[in-house]
Design an enzyme around this catalytic site. Structure first.
Site, PDB file in Angstrom:
ATOM      1  N   ARG A  16      37.465 -32.858 -23.040  1.00  0.00           N
ATOM      2  CA  ARG A  16      36.419 -33.465 -23.867  1.00  0.00           C
ATOM      3  C   ARG A  16      35.316 -32.487 -24.284  1.00  0.00           C
ATOM      4  O   ARG A  16      34.485 -32.814 -25.128  1.00  0.00           O
ATOM      5  CB  ARG A  16      35.818 -34.679 -23.140  1.00  0.00           C
ATOM      6  CG  ARG A  16      36.687 -35.917 -23.280  1.00  0.00           C
ATOM      7  CD  ARG A  16      36.001 -37.126 -22.706  1.00  0.00           C
ATOM      8  NE  ARG A  16      36.048 -37.138 -21.252  1.00  0.00           N
ATOM      9  CZ  ARG A  16      35.202 -37.822 -20.484  1.00  0.00           C
ATOM     10  NH1 ARG A  16      34.229 -38.526 -21.024  1.00  0.00           N
ATOM     11  NH2 ARG A  16      35.312 -37.800 -19.172  1.00  0.00           N
ATOM     12  N   LYS A  23      35.644 -25.343 -19.015  1.00  0.00           N
ATOM     13  CA  LYS A  23      34.461 -26.193 -18.842  1.00  0.00           C
ATOM     14  C   LYS A  23      33.452 -25.644 -17.837  1.00  0.00           C
ATOM     15  O   LYS A  23      32.241 -25.620 -18.109  1.00  0.00           O
ATOM     16  CB  LYS A  23      34.885 -27.604 -18.430  1.00  0.00           C
ATOM     17  CG  LYS A  23      33.699 -28.512 -18.164  1.00  0.00           C
ATOM     18  CD  LYS A  23      34.070 -29.954 -18.087  1.00  0.00           C
ATOM     19  CE  LYS A  23      34.710 -30.300 -16.757  1.00  0.00           C
ATOM     20  NZ  LYS A  23      34.998 -31.748 -16.678  1.00  0.00           N
ATOM     21  N   GLY A  86      46.429 -33.671 -10.112  1.00  0.00           N
ATOM     22  CA  GLY A  86      45.419 -34.547  -9.515  1.00  0.00           C
ATOM     23  C   GLY A  86      44.556 -33.831  -8.493  1.00  0.00           C
ATOM     24  O   GLY A  86      44.851 -32.712  -8.076  1.00  0.00           O
ATOM     25  N   GLU A 161      40.200 -46.041  -7.352  1.00  0.00           N
ATOM     26  CA  GLU A 161      39.898 -45.496  -8.680  1.00  0.00           C
ATOM     27  C   GLU A 161      39.703 -46.640  -9.674  1.00  0.00           C
ATOM     28  O   GLU A 161      40.366 -47.680  -9.576  1.00  0.00           O
ATOM     29  CB  GLU A 161      41.032 -44.577  -9.143  1.00  0.00           C
ATOM     30  CG  GLU A 161      41.107 -43.269  -8.367  1.00  0.00           C
ATOM     31  CD  GLU A 161      39.787 -42.524  -8.339  1.00  0.00           C
ATOM     32  OE1 GLU A 161      39.244 -42.210  -9.415  1.00  0.00           O
ATOM     33  OE2 GLU A 161      39.265 -42.267  -7.234  1.00  0.00           O
ATOM     34  N   ASN A 234      31.389 -33.687 -18.604  1.00  0.00           N
ATOM     35  CA  ASN A 234      32.706 -33.805 -19.225  1.00  0.00           C
ATOM     36  C   ASN A 234      32.675 -33.565 -20.726  1.00  0.00           C
ATOM     37  O   ASN A 234      33.712 -33.343 -21.332  1.00  0.00           O
ATOM     38  CB  ASN A 234      33.288 -35.201 -18.963  1.00  0.00           C
ATOM     39  CG  ASN A 234      33.478 -35.438 -17.473  1.00  0.00           C
ATOM     40  OD1 ASN A 234      34.245 -34.738 -16.819  1.00  0.00           O
ATOM     41  ND2 ASN A 234      32.745 -36.384 -16.925  1.00  0.00           N
ATOM     42  N   ASN A 388      -5.720   4.008 -31.477  1.00  0.00           N
ATOM     43  CA  ASN A 388      -5.638   2.975 -32.495  1.00  0.00           C
ATOM     44  C   ASN A 388      -4.499   3.341 -33.437  1.00  0.00           C
ATOM     45  O   ASN A 388      -4.525   4.390 -34.077  1.00  0.00           O
ATOM     46  CB  ASN A 388      -6.965   2.865 -33.252  1.00  0.00           C
ATOM     47  CG  ASN A 388      -6.987   1.599 -34.094  1.00  0.00           C
ATOM     48  OD1 ASN A 388      -6.080   1.357 -34.883  1.00  0.00           O
ATOM     49  ND2 ASN A 388      -8.013   0.787 -33.917  1.00  0.00           N
ATOM     50  N   TYR A 398      14.701   8.132 -34.173  1.00  0.00           N
ATOM     51  CA  TYR A 398      16.152   8.304 -34.205  1.00  0.00           C
ATOM     52  C   TYR A 398      16.523   9.225 -35.354  1.00  0.00           C
ATOM     53  O   TYR A 398      16.184   8.953 -36.503  1.00  0.00           O
ATOM     54  CB  TYR A 398      16.790   6.915 -34.384  1.00  0.00           C
ATOM     55  CG  TYR A 398      18.287   6.885 -34.318  1.00  0.00           C
ATOM     56  CD1 TYR A 398      18.984   7.429 -33.238  1.00  0.00           C
ATOM     57  CD2 TYR A 398      19.023   6.280 -35.337  1.00  0.00           C
ATOM     58  CE1 TYR A 398      20.359   7.375 -33.184  1.00  0.00           C
ATOM     59  CE2 TYR A 398      20.401   6.213 -35.285  1.00  0.00           C
ATOM     60  CZ  TYR A 398      21.071   6.763 -34.199  1.00  0.00           C
ATOM     61  OH  TYR A 398      22.438   6.717 -34.140  1.00  0.00           O
ATOM     62  N   SER A 416      -3.125   4.229 -41.357  1.00  0.00           N
ATOM     63  CA  SER A 416      -2.095   3.276 -41.779  1.00  0.00           C
ATOM     64  C   SER A 416      -0.934   3.955 -42.476  1.00  0.00           C
ATOM     65  O   SER A 416      -1.087   4.993 -43.133  1.00  0.00           O
ATOM     66  CB  SER A 416      -2.712   2.274 -42.752  1.00  0.00           C
ATOM     67  OG  SER A 416      -3.683   1.523 -42.061  1.00  0.00           O
ATOM     68  N   ARG A 451       0.541  14.576 -46.672  1.00  0.00           N
ATOM     69  CA  ARG A 451       0.970  13.776 -47.822  1.00  0.00           C
ATOM     70  C   ARG A 451       0.582  14.563 -49.054  1.00  0.00           C
ATOM     71  O   ARG A 451      -0.238  15.489 -48.988  1.00  0.00           O
ATOM     72  CB  ARG A 451       0.290  12.412 -47.811  1.00  0.00           C
ATOM     73  CG  ARG A 451      -1.210  12.512 -47.912  1.00  0.00           C
ATOM     74  CD  ARG A 451      -1.913  11.172 -47.915  1.00  0.00           C
ATOM     75  NE  ARG A 451      -3.324  11.348 -48.190  1.00  0.00           N
ATOM     76  CZ  ARG A 451      -4.318  10.863 -47.451  1.00  0.00           C
ATOM     77  NH1 ARG A 451      -4.050  10.159 -46.363  1.00  0.00           N
ATOM     78  NH2 ARG A 451      -5.566  11.065 -47.785  1.00  0.00           N
TER      79      ARG A 451
HETATM   80  C1  UD1 Z   1      37.160 -38.155  -9.328  1.00  0.00           C
HETATM   81  C2  UD1 Z   1      37.440 -39.102  -8.158  1.00  0.00           C
HETATM   82  C3  UD1 Z   1      36.581 -40.348  -8.312  1.00  0.00           C
HETATM   83  C4  UD1 Z   1      35.123 -39.968  -8.373  1.00  0.00           C
HETATM   84  C5  UD1 Z   1      34.877 -38.955  -9.493  1.00  0.00           C
HETATM   85  C6  UD1 Z   1      33.478 -38.449  -9.394  1.00  0.00           C
HETATM   86  C7  UD1 Z   1      39.777 -38.708  -7.622  1.00  0.00           C
HETATM   87  C8  UD1 Z   1      41.155 -39.231  -7.714  1.00  0.00           C
HETATM   88  N1  UD1 Z   1      38.834 -39.459  -8.183  1.00  0.00           N
HETATM   89  O1  UD1 Z   1      37.581 -38.833 -10.490  1.00  0.00           O
HETATM   90  O2  UD1 Z   1      36.798 -41.218  -7.205  1.00  0.00           O
HETATM   91  O3  UD1 Z   1      34.330 -41.134  -8.566  1.00  0.00           O
HETATM   92  O4  UD1 Z   1      35.764 -37.822  -9.351  1.00  0.00           O
HETATM   93  O5  UD1 Z   1      33.185 -37.621 -10.475  1.00  0.00           O
HETATM   94  O6  UD1 Z   1      39.557 -37.671  -7.030  1.00  0.00           O
HETATM   95  N2  UD1 Z   1      40.661 -31.216 -10.882  1.00  0.00           N
HETATM   96  C9  UD1 Z   1      41.496 -30.191 -10.533  1.00  0.00           C
HETATM   97  N3  UD1 Z   1      42.837 -30.403 -10.596  1.00  0.00           N
HETATM   98  C10 UD1 Z   1      43.380 -31.580 -10.955  1.00  0.00           C
HETATM   99  C11 UD1 Z   1      42.520 -32.622 -11.317  1.00  0.00           C
HETATM  100  C12 UD1 Z   1      41.157 -32.415 -11.258  1.00  0.00           C
HETATM  101  O7  UD1 Z   1      41.049 -29.102 -10.192  1.00  0.00           O
HETATM  102  O8  UD1 Z   1      44.611 -31.669 -10.960  1.00  0.00           O
HETATM  103  C13 UD1 Z   1      39.219 -30.995 -10.813  1.00  0.00           C
HETATM  104  C14 UD1 Z   1      38.532 -31.178 -12.146  1.00  0.00           C
HETATM  105  O9  UD1 Z   1      38.442 -29.937 -12.821  1.00  0.00           O
HETATM  106  C15 UD1 Z   1      37.155 -31.664 -11.722  1.00  0.00           C
HETATM  107  C16 UD1 Z   1      37.422 -32.438 -10.426  1.00  0.00           C
HETATM  108  O10 UD1 Z   1      38.662 -31.962  -9.958  1.00  0.00           O
HETATM  109  O11 UD1 Z   1      36.289 -30.606 -11.418  1.00  0.00           O
HETATM  110  C17 UD1 Z   1      37.454 -33.939 -10.634  1.00  0.00           C
HETATM  111  O12 UD1 Z   1      38.510 -34.280 -11.503  1.00  0.00           O
HETATM  112  P1  UD1 Z   1      38.402 -35.446 -12.548  1.00  0.00           P
HETATM  113  O13 UD1 Z   1      39.679 -35.549 -13.293  1.00  0.00           O
HETATM  114  O14 UD1 Z   1      37.164 -35.313 -13.345  1.00  0.00           O
HETATM  115  O15 UD1 Z   1      38.300 -36.702 -11.565  1.00  0.00           O
HETATM  116  P2  UD1 Z   1      37.784 -38.124 -11.937  1.00  0.00           P
HETATM  117  O16 UD1 Z   1      38.846 -38.879 -12.610  1.00  0.00           O
HETATM  118  O17 UD1 Z   1      36.475 -38.027 -12.602  1.00  0.00           O
HETATM  119 CA    CA Z   2      35.165 -36.272 -13.585  1.00  0.00          CA
END
Ligand code: UD1
Ligand code: CA
Length: 468
Positions: A16, A23, A86, A161, A234, A388, A398, A416, A451
């Site tokens: 986003r 980011k 995840g 979640e 985000n 002055n 340069y 001046s 001059r």
């Molecule tokens: C996550 C939490 C949620 C919480 C929220 C707070 C989980 C499943 N959910 O949700 O409960 O309320 O954060 O902001 O954890 N990232 C990785 N690798 C991945 C996925 C994510 O490094 O595979 C990193 C992202 O870059 C980010 C952080 O983990 O810095 C959180 O990921 P994001 O996808 O924003 O989680 P949310 O869905 O917001």
């Molecule tokens: Ca997040």
């Protein structure tokens, strides 16, 4: 803490942001988001920090290394997460780097304003024995993981979640912040039990709570009310909103110290601003890097000041640009600068120096009481006391290949529109006639006129307009 390891999740794509820059490298208050998180982490004196990288990994790792620097008191490590399946999968990548004995604190690379005192409170509650979640009440909890507590309300049963939550669970306003502290051996066990059978098909870190409960381990929540500390970035809109929140906090902290701000909503500090007593700052000023303002310093509206030391009683008039970069800029006590002045790296102004409108000073020292009040350039110069320096004069420092120095000794008067062709020395008390091109040294006390001599011609007719 000697047995604390910190995992920072920074592998996400940040779709986003709609940017080529990863980011976590976008800046807030002049510093990458990840830099803020690293600073909070480092304040806890961990044994190691593990950054989970994925999207833009090479760039993120190089930037992290540079921000941490060579002299860090902790070991900096990286774990790559490819592909990104995840948050639970992210932390799984760090497992081989985490010693069993100790505590792991999990942070988000895109939650920049988390306070180290808050993190310390979470660690204290954990005490190396119990998982602790940092939670917060949101007026609008949409999108966040909800905290499901037991009947007594003193322990957490699950994080659900948003996408997996029932309508009743969605009405819970207490949310998981993305930050937790867990004894490492337990964390490893529960990470090994994660599955991806949920609405998003991801390995959720948040599911460790259910596994803890199943193991009979109590999970605690440390709840705060200050949402700014856990606000994530985000999108550009969220980044700008958090920037304003940060700046307003900073402005209030300065005012608590006694700094008078014409408008706390129109101040930007991108670095560290140190203020002595009775400093007044007008609207729309930006401070970058390290800036210190001495007692009674006044800064006019619309100034941009970076890496500079401004001593007591100095006044910086509106629209002045000061940028010391690595060399720094020093403005002496009681000096007057601007409006519309430009001080560049290595400008050192002594006590009571005056630099007026459209005057540029670079790598030049001006001793006490020297004045350059209008439309002038002083580069690579040493200027003595009470000199002055006339309007429109420049140091030609340069020659097209190398830079040379101009020395203007005490009490010199430069007329001046003069050009001082460096290297050149104007001796103490000498005068340079207006419009001179001075390429040879001027002895002390002499008048140099370089001059063409004026010729007044009588035998001359001014042209007249021809009628057709
Ligand atoms: C996550 C939490 C949620 C919480 C929220 C707070 C989980 C499943 N959910 O949700 O409960 O309320 O954060 O902001 O954890 N990232 C990785 N690798 C991945 C996925 C994510 O490094 O595979 C990193 C992202 O870059 C980010 C952080 O983990 O810095 C959180 O990921 P994001 O996808 O924003 O989680 P949310 O869905 O917001
Ligand atoms: Ca997040």
């Amino acid at each position: 803490m000697h047995n604390l390891d910190i995992v920072i999740m920074a592998a996400g794509k940040g779709t986003r942001m709609k940017s080529a820059l990863p980011k976590v490298l976008h800046t807030l208050a002049g510093r990458p988001l990840l830099g803020h998180v690293l600073a909070a982490a480092s304040a806890l004196q961990p044994r190691s920090v593990v950054a989970i990288t994925g999207h833009g990994a090479t760039e993120v790792e190089a930037a992290t290394q540079a921000m941490v620097g060579a002299g860090a008191a902790f070991a900096l490590k990286f774990a790559r997460q490819e592909p990104q399946l995840g948050t639970g999968h992210a932390v799984q990548q760090a497992v081989p780097l985490l010693p069993d004995e100790g505590t792991t604190l999990i942070l988000n690379g895109d939650v920049p304003l988390i306070g180290s005192a808050t993190l310390q409170a979470v660690l204290d509650a954990c005490a190396g024995a119990q998982p602790v979640l940092l939670t917060v009440e949101f007026a609008d909890p949409t999108g966040y993981g909800r905290i499901v507590r037991n009947a007594a309300g003193d322990a957490v049963l699950a994080i659900v979640e948003h996408k997996d939550a029932t309508p009743a669970q969605r009405s819970i306003r207490e949310c998981y912040s993305g930050i937790m502290a867990v004894p490492t051996a337990m964390l490893k066990r529960w990470l090994g039990q994660l599955t991806n059978t949920n609405s998003q098909g991801e390995y959720y870190l948040t599911d460790v709570v259910q596994h803890a409960v199943a193991d009979g381990v109590q999970v605690l929540a440390y709840k705060i009310t200050d949402t700014v500390q856990v606000d994530g970035v985000n999108s550009p809109v969220q980044l700008a909103a958090l920037e304003r929140a940060y700046q307003l906090r900073h402005a209030h902290a300065l005012m608590e110290q006694g700094v008078r701000l014409a408008d706390p909503a129109r101040l930007d500090v991108r670095g560290e601003l140190l203020c002595a007593q009775d400093v007044a700052i007008d609207v729309s000023c930006i401070f970058e890097g390290q800036v210190s303002l001495g007692q009674g310093v006044r800064i006019g509206a619309n100034c941009v000041i970076a890496n500079a030391r401004i001593d007591a009683g100095a006044v910086i008039h509106p629209f002045t640009h000061i940028d010391g970069e690595r060399l720094g800029v020093q403005v002496g006590p009681g000096a007057l600068v601007g409006p519309f002045a430009r001080l560049r790296p290595g400008a050192q102004l002594g006590e009571g120096v005056h630099i007026g409108n459209f005057v540029e000073v670079k790598n030049a020292t001006l001793a006490k009481g020297a004045k350059a009040n209008h439309l002038a350039y002083l580069g690579d110069a040493t200027v003595g006391e009470r000199v002055n320096y006339g309007a429109g004069s420049i140091t030609a420092n340069y020659d097209g290949a190398n830079k040379h120095r101009t020395v203007i000794e005490a009490d010199v008067h430069v007329g001046s529109n003069s050009v001082l062709v460096a290297p050149v020395t104007i001796g103490a008390g000498a005068t340079v006639g207006a419009g001179s091109v001075v390429a040879k040294d001027v002895p002390p006390g002499k008048l140099a006129v370089a001059r063409a001599r004026q010729v007044n011609m009588g035998n001359w007719q001014r042209p007249e307009k021809k009628l057709l």
